[in-house]
Scaffold this active site. Sequence first.
Site, mmCIF file in Angstrom:
data_model
loop_
_atom_site.group_PDB
_atom_site.id
_atom_site.type_symbol
_atom_site.label_atom_id
_atom_site.label_comp_id
_atom_site.label_asym_id
_atom_site.label_seq_id
_atom_site.Cartn_x
_atom_site.Cartn_y
_atom_site.Cartn_z
ATOM 1 N N SER A 1 -27.085 17.475 -47.978
ATOM 2 C CA SER A 1 -27.467 17.490 -46.870
ATOM 3 C C SER A 1 -26.924 18.815 -46.059
ATOM 4 C CB SER A 1 -26.994 16.442 -45.912
ATOM 5 O OG SER A 1 -27.488 15.256 -46.554
ATOM 6 N N GLY B 1 -20.337 16.439 -42.418
ATOM 7 C CA GLY B 1 -20.827 14.954 -41.671
ATOM 8 C C GLY B 1 -21.858 14.396 -42.840
ATOM 9 N N THR C 1 -15.178 17.735 -45.502
ATOM 10 C CA THR C 1 -16.127 19.034 -45.288
ATOM 11 C C THR C 1 -15.666 19.750 -44.412
ATOM 12 O OG1 THR C 1 -17.835 17.777 -47.007
ATOM 13 C CG2 THR C 1 -18.463 19.707 -45.662
ATOM 14 N N ASP D 1 -23.141 11.692 -54.092
ATOM 15 C CA ASP D 1 -24.254 12.034 -53.375
ATOM 16 C C ASP D 1 -25.737 11.454 -53.836
ATOM 17 O OD1 ASP D 1 -22.908 13.267 -51.243
ATOM 18 O OD2 ASP D 1 -23.407 15.077 -51.621
#
Length: 177
Positions: free
Chosen positions: A72, A92, A10, A52
């Site tokens: 997140s 992260g 990411t 996720d």
Amino acid sequence: LLTDTEGLSTTHLTVADKDGMVVSYTLTIESTGGSGIVVPGYGFILNNELTDFDSQTPHPNVPESGKRPRSSMAPTIAVATDGSVFAFGSPGGSTIITTVLNLAVNAIDFDMDLEDVIAAPRISQRNGGVTQVDQGFEQSALGQALTAYGHQLSPVDELGAATGIFITPSGQMSAVA
Ligand code: GLU
């Protein structure tokens, strides 16, 4: 050597134009290569964000029809009453939340310069027994004090890969990655 499976693919971009318009953008297809499936005729890769979800029931984040997994990602733009702007974010996985909080506290509460905001060692406690810390933090006075209080500090290679732009009320910009 990358030992953590989160944060390998990411990216967070923070950009601004000459007029001070800013974009804070976290982009991801979850893993490098996503699902490995390219949409025929369009050429883009589908993500594998289903990872996720949390497959252990009972849990509000279990995979079910009509649901999206927890994310997140937290691209952030903070505007102060004096007109200054702080745009920032990080990849992260679940550590994004604590990285963005670390950056906000450093900038807003501790009034640190942007370079120090981004460079400061980060810590990440996510409702677990162990608190991840940037390498070396555990040796610092604060790290040792936290250990004395019973915190288990676990040094990791990397906590996020933050970028940020600060714009003063007069329009002067600084950018740090
Ligand atoms: N898929 C993750 C999320 O939405 C972001 C991926 C990453 O930062 O590693 O929380």
